[in-house]
Structures are given as C-alpha cells and as structure tokens.
Motif scaffolding. Structure first.
Motif, PDB file in Angstrom:
ATOM      1  N   ASP A 159      -5.395  -3.370  -2.044  1.00 19.55           N
ATOM      2  CA  ASP A 159      -4.905  -2.953  -0.731  1.00 19.55           C
ATOM      3  C   ASP A 159      -4.699  -4.153   0.185  1.00 19.55           C
ATOM      4  N   VAL A 173      -6.306   4.605  -2.096  1.00 24.77           N
ATOM      5  CA  VAL A 173      -5.393   4.871  -0.981  1.00 24.77           C
ATOM      6  C   VAL A 173      -4.067   5.335  -1.572  1.00 24.77           C
ATOM      7  N   ALA A 183      -8.500   0.175  -2.279  1.00 27.02           N
ATOM      8  CA  ALA A 183      -9.029  -0.698  -1.230  1.00 27.02           C
ATOM      9  C   ALA A 183     -10.436  -1.160  -1.601  1.00 27.02           C
ATOM     10  N   ALA A 192       1.080  -1.539   2.291  1.00 29.01           N
ATOM     11  CA  ALA A 192       1.573  -0.389   3.057  1.00 29.01           C
ATOM     12  C   ALA A 192       3.017  -0.578   3.500  1.00 29.01           C
ATOM     13  N   THR A 194       0.582   2.750  -3.573  1.00 26.93           N
ATOM     14  CA  THR A 194      -0.731   3.349  -3.825  1.00 26.93           C
ATOM     15  C   THR A 194      -1.624   2.271  -4.422  1.00 26.93           C
ATOM     16  N   THR A 195      -2.831   2.134  -3.903  1.00 22.98           N
ATOM     17  CA  THR A 195      -3.694   1.043  -4.355  1.00 22.98           C
ATOM     18  C   THR A 195      -5.156   1.389  -4.095  1.00 22.98           C
ATOM     19  N   ARG A 242      -0.324   6.449  -1.649  1.00 27.35           N
ATOM     20  CA  ARG A 242       0.913   6.291  -0.880  1.00 27.35           C
ATOM     21  C   ARG A 242       2.107   6.740  -1.731  1.00 27.35           C
ATOM     22  N   GLU A 258     -12.084   2.518  -2.580  1.00 28.77           N
ATOM     23  CA  GLU A 258     -11.415   3.722  -2.070  1.00 28.77           C
ATOM     24  C   GLU A 258      -9.960   3.754  -2.524  1.00 28.77           C
TER      25      GLU A 258
END
Length: 354
Positions: free
Chosen positions: A288, A344, A303, A293, A300-301, A346, A342
């Motif tokens: 992340d 994330v 964090a 972003a 999507t990654t 996207r 976490e």
C-alpha cells in the motif's frame, strides 16, 4: 575571528562562579542542586550555546543513551515510516538513534554489528541482510546488548522479532482474488531469501489449496538492490516478466505481486497488450505505497503496519534494556511478534468497478 571552541561545563561554572560539579549535577537532573541554582545554570548554558558531549555523558551515566537501527534501504516507503516511528518513540524515552545502512550486503551487515558493539549502544533494532548466518548478531546479543529483529526473522537464532504476519496477509489477498472470480493466480515475488518472501509464498499456496485450486505459478523477479541503491525495487523486471506471461499459452485470471512497485510493471505490460486491469486480469499488490490509490485502476493491496512495528519494537527493546519482561513468559525466551496486515480492496480486483 569568533571563537569556535566548544563550550564546556567549566566555561559555565566560571561564568556563574560555581563549581564544575554543581553545573554537571544541575544539567543531569541530580536532586542535590536547588531549583534556583539549577534554573540559573540552565539559562547560562543556553546563553553560551552549550551542547552536551554524548561520549562524556555516556561515561558519566554508564550508558550511551543510544539505540542502534540497522536497515537495508531507507528509500523503501515501509522503512521510511518505520524509521520515523522508531525515532519518535525512542526520543520520547530519552534515547538518540544511530542509523546504519547495509544495502543488503553481508559485509555491511557484519560491519554494522561491529559498529554498534564499538559504540556500546544500549540496544539495537535490526533488519538483517539477505545472506549470512546472523552469528554476528548473536554475538552482539551475547555481549549484553539487547537486540530486536525487524521485519525479517532469523528463525535459527533465539532473538526477539517484531514484523508483519505476511503469511496471513498473502492468504487474505489471494482468497480475495479467488472470491472475485479468479481460478488461475500467478504470484510475482522477489528473489531474496528472506522470511517475508517465504511467508507470502506460503500464504498464497495455502489460499489456493483451501479453495481447491491447482496449477499455482510463482514467478521470481530479480532484485537489483546492489546495482541501483536509489530504489528498493525495479518495476522494469516485473514488466518484462509480465510481458512473457501475457505472451504465454495460459493467461492467468489474476496476478498478485510481492510489492506494489512490481504492480507498475504488470499494469504497463497488460495495458500494452490491450488487456484491461481489473477486468481481463485482476491485480493485487503488497505494501500500500502512496501511489497505489492513484493508479488507474486503483490498486488492491495489503497495507503494512510499519509505524506499529516501530513502536512495538522500541517498547520491547526498552523492556529488555531495563531487564523487565511480561510475567507470563520466561525472560530468556525470544519474543516473536507478527502484527496483522490489512487488505485494502480497490478497483484492480473488482470487475466492473472504476
């Protein structure tokens, strides 16, 4: 020409007509000096531009009041955030930070251990280099300098460790790609023999096995850290390998990469081939990093809790340095802590989402 000589305790004592011992006790916070005298001495020290000599102070206190930090490459955003958190937490506890860089070199790793020993730091936080058996770090610990490994574990040594639960993070990311419709997933991973890489591969394989999917593919991406020290990773190699994947007989439904920099190369290869990221091929990253972003589509990654790792590691090291420990475990037993990452989600892994 102005006098550039360093201001000493003797200069302050002479200016105020007090003893050097009184000045020393006032500036080191000893109780035997009255508050009025202490205030006068501190004010005069500031007026004269007095700067404490850390070497002399360490001789007086029997402590360097310094924590060593050994990392591989500060340009890695993960380590940049880690350094900031460690420096802030250490400074709050009254410790300065000695930063040493190894650039993934075994010789640099050993030299760093020798430097920390020579300077007699109070403790050290270390990201071990790629190669080597780590015995030089064991010797540092045996010499009485508490040591905590960061991000990379030396599993064969009984040393404290604070890092990321990379296995779980990769498992969750892979499981998400499968849940998004992928039945064939390719993992592009670093070629470094380090614990985060091994853990991510293990998590990737476990997720596919749990989903009943076969035909896994792990592609090893060359790492040029010793050729170009400006960046921790090169997207160019990931781009070249992604081109080979696109030209191959079996285009995977999804490509997951071990770090977000590799995703830059994958995006370009897919786009040049007329494939749509997030539609024709799902893509997932790791780290992340700030640009994730803002890619098109957004990446999507996973964090990583770099700041939390820094704070946790400093707190653990401080307890070791003070001889304190949790009541529910043996003080001599290594403390291995893996903090959760976490996922994330996207657009790059969600078909039809922009």
């Amino acid at each position: 020409m102005a006098d550039s000589r360093r201001v000493t305790l003797k200069d302050i004592a002479k200016s105020l007509g007090v003893s050097v011992n009184t000045v020393s006790r006032a500036l080191t916070g000893k109780d035997s000096v009255g508050e009025e005298t202490r205030a006068r001495i501190k004010a005069e020290a500031e007026r004269l531009g007095y700067v404490p000599n850390p070497m002399a102070r360490s001789l007086v206190l029997g402590s360097a009041m310094t924590i060593g930090l050994v990392i591989t490459n500060p340009s890695n955003p993960f380590y940049a955030r880690l350094i900031s958190a460690i420096e802030h937490r250490g400074r709050a506890a009254g410790y300065s930070l000695m930063l040493l860089l190894t650039e993934e070199s075994p010789d640099g790793d050993q030299n760093a251990a020798q430097t920390l020993l020579r300077w007699n730091v109070d403790g050290a936080l270390v990201v071990p280099a790629v190669q080597g058996d780590g015995e030089h770090w064991a010797r540092l610990s045996d010499a009485g300098i508490p040591l905590v490994c960061l991000n990379r574990d030396l599993a064969d040594l009984e040393l404290d460790y604070v890092g990321v639960d990379y296995e779980r993070g990769a498992y969750e990311a892979t499981r998400h790609l499968v849940a998004s419709g992928a039945r064939t997933v390719c993992l592009m991973e670093e070629d470094l023999p380090i614990s985060p890489v091994a853990d991510r591969i293990a998590g990737f394989r476990r997720a596919l096995a749990d989903a009943g999917l076969t035909g896994e593919r792990v592609v090893s991406v060359p790492t040029r850290r010793l050729e170009s020290l400006a960046l921790p990773w090169e997207p160019a190699d990931a781009y070249r390998l992604a081109q080979e994947i696109v030209r191959g007989d079996r285009l995977p439904d999804a490509i997951m990469v071990g770090n977000d920099y590799f995703a830059l190369g994958v995006y370009r290869a897919l786009t040049e081939a007329g494939l749509r990221v997030g539609e024709d091929v799902l893509v997932g990253g790791f780290g992340d990093h700030p640009f994730a972003a803002y890619l098109n589509p957004s990446l999507t990654t996973v964090a990583l809790p770099s700041a939390d790792i820094g704070v946790t590691a400093v707190d653990l090291l401080l307890r070791r340095m003070k001889g304190q420990d949790d009541h529910d475990r043996d003080h001599d037993r290594a403390d291995k802590r893996r903090l959760p990452a976490e996922l994330v989600v996207r657009a790059s892994s969600r078909r039809g989402v922009t």
